[in-house]
Design a protein around this motif. Structure first.
Motif, PDB file in Angstrom:
ATOM      1  N   ALA A  83       0.848  -1.197   0.000  1.00  0.00           N
ATOM      2  CA  ALA A  83       0.000   0.000   0.000  1.00  0.00           C
ATOM      3  C   ALA A  83       0.879   1.242   0.000  1.00  0.00           C
ATOM      4  O   ALA A  83       2.000   1.226   0.514  1.00  0.00           O
ATOM      5  CB  ALA A  83      -0.931   0.023   1.212  1.00  0.00           C
ATOM      6  N   TRP A  84       0.351   2.306  -0.588  1.00  0.00           N
ATOM      7  CA  TRP A  84       0.975   3.630  -0.503  1.00  0.00           C
ATOM      8  C   TRP A  84       0.071   4.522   0.321  1.00  0.00           C
ATOM      9  O   TRP A  84      -1.133   4.611   0.057  1.00  0.00           O
ATOM     10  CB  TRP A  84       1.175   4.222  -1.893  1.00  0.00           C
ATOM     11  N   TRP A 104       5.274 -11.946  10.402  1.00  0.00           N
ATOM     12  CA  TRP A 104       4.720 -10.967   9.458  1.00  0.00           C
ATOM     13  C   TRP A 104       5.363  -9.621   9.762  1.00  0.00           C
ATOM     14  O   TRP A 104       5.819  -9.359  10.872  1.00  0.00           O
ATOM     15  CB  TRP A 104       3.196 -10.880   9.558  1.00  0.00           C
ATOM     16  N   THR A 105       5.417  -8.788   8.776  1.00  0.00           N
ATOM     17  CA  THR A 105       5.961  -7.452   8.972  1.00  0.00           C
ATOM     18  C   THR A 105       5.366  -6.496   7.957  1.00  0.00           C
ATOM     19  O   THR A 105       5.056  -6.875   6.825  1.00  0.00           O
ATOM     20  CB  THR A 105       7.495  -7.451   8.855  1.00  0.00           C
ATOM     21  N   TYR A 118       8.397   0.099  11.521  1.00  0.00           N
ATOM     22  CA  TYR A 118       7.824  -1.218  11.248  1.00  0.00           C
ATOM     23  C   TYR A 118       6.619  -1.460  12.133  1.00  0.00           C
ATOM     24  O   TYR A 118       6.525  -0.958  13.256  1.00  0.00           O
ATOM     25  CB  TYR A 118       8.832  -2.342  11.531  1.00  0.00           C
ATOM     26  N   VAL A 119       5.709  -2.264  11.619  1.00  0.00           N
ATOM     27  CA  VAL A 119       4.646  -2.868  12.412  1.00  0.00           C
ATOM     28  C   VAL A 119       4.772  -4.367  12.156  1.00  0.00           C
ATOM     29  O   VAL A 119       4.940  -4.784  11.008  1.00  0.00           O
ATOM     30  CB  VAL A 119       3.252  -2.371  11.979  1.00  0.00           C
ATOM     31  N   GLY A 120       4.709  -5.196  13.201  1.00  0.00           N
ATOM     32  CA  GLY A 120       4.796  -6.622  12.951  1.00  0.00           C
ATOM     33  C   GLY A 120       5.412  -7.395  14.094  1.00  0.00           C
ATOM     34  O   GLY A 120       5.635  -6.859  15.190  1.00  0.00           O
ATOM     35  N   ILE A 160       5.299  -1.998   2.776  1.00  0.00           N
ATOM     36  CA  ILE A 160       5.629  -3.270   2.146  1.00  0.00           C
ATOM     37  C   ILE A 160       5.472  -4.360   3.196  1.00  0.00           C
ATOM     38  O   ILE A 160       6.226  -4.402   4.177  1.00  0.00           O
ATOM     39  CB  ILE A 160       7.058  -3.274   1.579  1.00  0.00           C
ATOM     40  N   GLY A 161       4.479  -5.226   3.011  1.00  0.00           N
ATOM     41  CA  GLY A 161       4.179  -6.262   3.990  1.00  0.00           C
ATOM     42  C   GLY A 161       4.565  -7.645   3.507  1.00  0.00           C
ATOM     43  O   GLY A 161       4.468  -7.950   2.316  1.00  0.00           O
TER      44      GLY A 161
END
Length: 421
Positions: A83-84, A104-105, A118-120, A160-161
């Motif tokens: 996603a942007w 996951w990240t 980061y989220v994850g 970027i996941g």
């Protein structure tokens, strides 16, 4: 290439090296944003339009294989979420569900390719989360149900996941359900999706024209100021750009200087959260490895030669052995992936194995606890860890280390060379 003795040309070359990451990120925004919203339809009725949806997730639901030719050196471990974010009209909230114990990240890159947050699993865990991301101009109350707040340095952010997938059946279905539960919303819970003009055809990966580069970078700079402490004499003249762009792009293509790890191994990317003032490496990575996350999340040592320094060749047989005292140390998982040198793509093979790693079913360890992997075209027989190579073609391998330990991060790990048999 033009002469660097000309001070005007030299200054423009430097300016292109500084701003090229910004242009390449805008090119990626045009290439990877969605034309169609699942509920609101196409962003624009004309197929040739550059208008796209931002603040909207797109997902892949299967691991890539040899039939996929759009991405070079792809991984065979995860599926992607992309996603942007456009923060110009206010914050965006990333909603993510319970992820169990899965790796996951979501890596957040600013418009200058800095992997700044980061989220994850590694940073925020796997519980359900609502992450507020805001731009530099926003100041407001944070609702109590927000689990973390991320301040972005500009209005454009690339998410970027990656989600680890164990198989292409039941586990892939579970990941797909998790991806479907991820949303980008406003603070009031409404859909955050917006239409934006991405300014270009993102499929064109060639050297941009001077006027395209000038207009794109100028517009992006208004939304994404240079990192703190970075000074620029923007804009240059269009004439100077016409001379500099081909020279700089060619230089970045041919001057790849990854970090040498010894034993025939090298690593192309060594960044944590910010490139600092290393503008040349930042530009080289933007042109050749754009979207790279920081090494604390993942490292990618790469080998193109054997222990003698000879190119890896599918007409030969090789062994890569990790001794008991040289085990790979990671917090998540590791894998070794095979690619053809000619096109940087997966190698089709009879056992449909494109990578091998610590999660590979039936992985065989030696009596002393070591691990040996055969790299060759023909089947070595039962009881051997086999990663099939292309027959009579050159190849290379990438060792992916997710959540690497300090031995890797501090470049203290002794990577074993690939030995010809």
């Amino acid at each position: 290439m033009q002469s660097t003795t000309d001070p005007i040309a030299r200054d423009c070359d430097h300016l292109v090296i500084q701003t090229l990451p910004l242009f390449e990120m805008m090119r990626m925004r045009a290439a990877t944003t969605a034309r169609r919203h699942p509920d609101l339809g196409f962003a624009a009725p004309q197929r040739e339009s550059a208008v796209r949806w931002v603040n909207l997730f797109t997902h892949t639901h299967r691991r890539l294989g040899p039939q996929d030719k759009e991405v070079v050196s792809p991984n065979n471990d995860t599926v992607y979420s992309n996603a942007w974010l456009d923060l110009s009209e206010g914050p965006v909230v990333i909603e993510s569900p319970e992820m169990g114990d899965r790796y996951w990240t979501l890596g957040l890159l600013d418009a200058w390719t800095n992997p700044f947050a980061y989220v994850g699993r590694r940073t925020t865990g796997n519980r359900p989360q609502r992450t507020l991301v805001h731009g530099p101009g926003w100041h407001g109350p944070v609702p109590p149900d927000i689990t973390q707040t991320i301040a972005a340095p500009g209005d454009d952010v690339w998410l970027i996941g990656r989600h680890l997938v164990e198989d292409d059946g039941e586990d892939a279905a579970r990941v797909r359900a998790s991806q479907a539960a991820m949303r980008l919303v406003r603070l009031d819970g409404s859909d955050a999706a917006m239409r934006v003009d991405t300014w270009m055809d993102g499929r064109d990966a060639g050297i941009p024209s001077a006027d395209r580069y000038l207009s794109t970078v100028s517009a992006a700079l208004r939304r994404n100021p240079p990192p703190e402490g970075e000074r620029q004499a923007w804009p240059p003249t269009e004439t100077a750009l016409q001379m500099s762009l081909p020279a700089v792009y060619e230089r970045l293509r041919t001057s790849n200087q990854p970090h040498d790890l010894g034993g025939g191994w090298a690593i192309p990317v060594m960044v944590k959260t910010h490139w600092g003032d290393d503008y040349l490496t930042r530009a080289r990575i933007a042109r050749n490895f754009i979207g790279a996350l920081g090494v604390e999340e993942a490292m990618y040592p790469t080998a193109e030669v054997d222990a003698r320094g000879a190119p890896l060749d599918g007409s030969q047989r090789y062994e890569l052995r990790f001794a008991p005292d040289r085990k790979l140390k990671v917090g998540a998982f590791w894998s070794l992936t095979m690619y053809r040198r000619s096109d940087c793509l997966f190698v089709a093979n009879p056992i449909h194995r494109y990578s091998i790693g610590d999660r590979t079913p039936g992985l065989h360890h030696d009596a002393d606890g070591g691990l040996a992997i055969r790299l060759q075209a023909e089947d070595p027989g039962p009881g051997v860890n086999w990663l099939p190579a292309p027959r009579d073609e050159l190849f290379y391998v990438v060792l992916r280390l997710y959540q690497p330990h300090a031995d890797h991060l501090e470049l203290r790990f002794d990577y074993p060379p690939i030995q010809p048999i």
